[in-house]
Enzyme design. Sequence first.
Site, PDB file in Angstrom:
ATOM      1  CG  HIS A 109       1.928 -32.883  38.669  1.00 41.78           C
ATOM      2  ND1 HIS A 109       2.370 -32.422  37.713  1.00 41.78           N
ATOM      3  CD2 HIS A 109       1.042 -32.022  39.271  1.00 41.78           C
ATOM      4  CE1 HIS A 109       1.720 -31.328  37.444  1.00 41.78           C
ATOM      5  NE2 HIS A 109       0.915 -31.077  38.525  1.00 41.78           N
ATOM      6  CB  CYS A 138      -4.294 -53.528  48.171  1.00 43.49           C
ATOM      7  SG  CYS A 138      -3.732 -53.179  49.935  1.00 43.49           S
ATOM      8  N   GLY A 178      12.806 -26.072  33.031  1.00 44.45           N
ATOM      9  CA  GLY A 178      12.308 -27.312  32.005  1.00 44.45           C
ATOM     10  C   GLY A 178      10.813 -27.415  32.124  1.00 44.45           C
ATOM     11  CB  SER A 180       5.594 -26.533  28.422  1.00 41.37           C
ATOM     12  OG  SER A 180       4.558 -27.543  29.056  1.00 41.37           O
ATOM     13  N   PRO A 205      15.118 -24.276  26.763  1.00 43.18           N
ATOM     14  CG  PRO A 205      15.618 -26.480  25.931  1.00 43.18           C
ATOM     15  CD  PRO A 205      15.119 -25.932  27.013  1.00 43.18           C
TER      16      PRO A 205
END
Length: 235
Positions: A109, A138, A178, A180, A205
Site C-alpha cells: 500500500h 513539487c 495483525g 483483519s 488477538p
Amino acid sequence: MIETPVVALTGAGISAESGVPTFRGAGGLWREFRPEDLATPEAFVRDPKLVWEWYAWRREVVAGCDPNAAHRVLVEMEEQLRRENFTLVTQNIDGLHEAAGSRNVLRLHGSLWSMRCTREGTRNSDRRVPLEEIPPRCSDCGALLRPDVVWFGETLDRDVLEAAIAASRRAKMMIVIGTSAAVQPAASLPLLAKRNGARLIEINPDETPLSADADEVLRGPAAVELPRWWALQAG
Ligand code: OAD
C-alpha cells in the site's frame, strides 16, 4: 520447525503496540474518519488540503513511534533465513519494518514517507515532520504532490503485487500478523498460499475471516506472540 520458504504478511496490528492506530476495531481510524473523505483519489481531487492534513497528522503520530519486538523478530527471520527463503509483505505504510532493520519489504500500500508528483509521477522520499506547506508542491514543476500510497479504488503497484503473489505461491509457511483480512488483494494471499500447500499461522488477538483456514492460531498481541513463536522454532 520452520518450513521454508516463509512469507510474513503484516497489517496494522503489528504496529499497534508501537502506538500506531489500527483502522478497524476499537480505537480504529475508520471508526472516527470516513475512508471516502480521506483515502480515495476523488477525496484528493475534492480537497487536497484535508487529505494532506490527515496524512501529515499520521506522519506526526508515526514519527513518535518505535518498532516493537514483533518488527524485530521479522528482521531476525530475514537475517537467519536466506533471502530466497523469506519474504516480508506488508499492508502498512508506517515504515516501522524498515526502521527495525528489515531490508526487503514488499509494501503493498505504499509509504507514508514518500510523495508523488501528480503531474510527472516522480517519487521522492520525504521524512519532514511537520510539513512546511500543506498541500505540498513539487519542487521541480510546482504541481501538487500526493501521498505515495494506494487509496481505495486504486490498483496496487504491479511489480510489488506480482512479487507478493509469487512468494505466496511458493511458500511452505505463511505467518499472518495483525491484519483483519478485510482488504483485497492482500487478504487473498494467505488463501493462495494455503491452496498451494503452505501451513498458515495467524497471530491476532481477535478472530478474522482467515482464522478458520489457519493451521495454527496465536491469539494475542504480536509483540508477545511472535517472539514466543519464533523462540519455539529456534529451540
Ligand atoms: P485493520 O485495522 O483492518 O486490522 C488490524 C488487525 O490487527 C485487527 O484484526 C486486530 O484484531 C489486529 N490487532 C490489534 N492489535 C493487535 C496486536 N497488538 N497484535 C496483533 N494484532 C493486533 O488493519 P489492516 O488489516 O492492516 O488500507 O487493514 C488493511 C488495510 O485497510 C490498510 O492497509 C488500509 C486500511 O484501510 C488502505 O488504506 C488502502
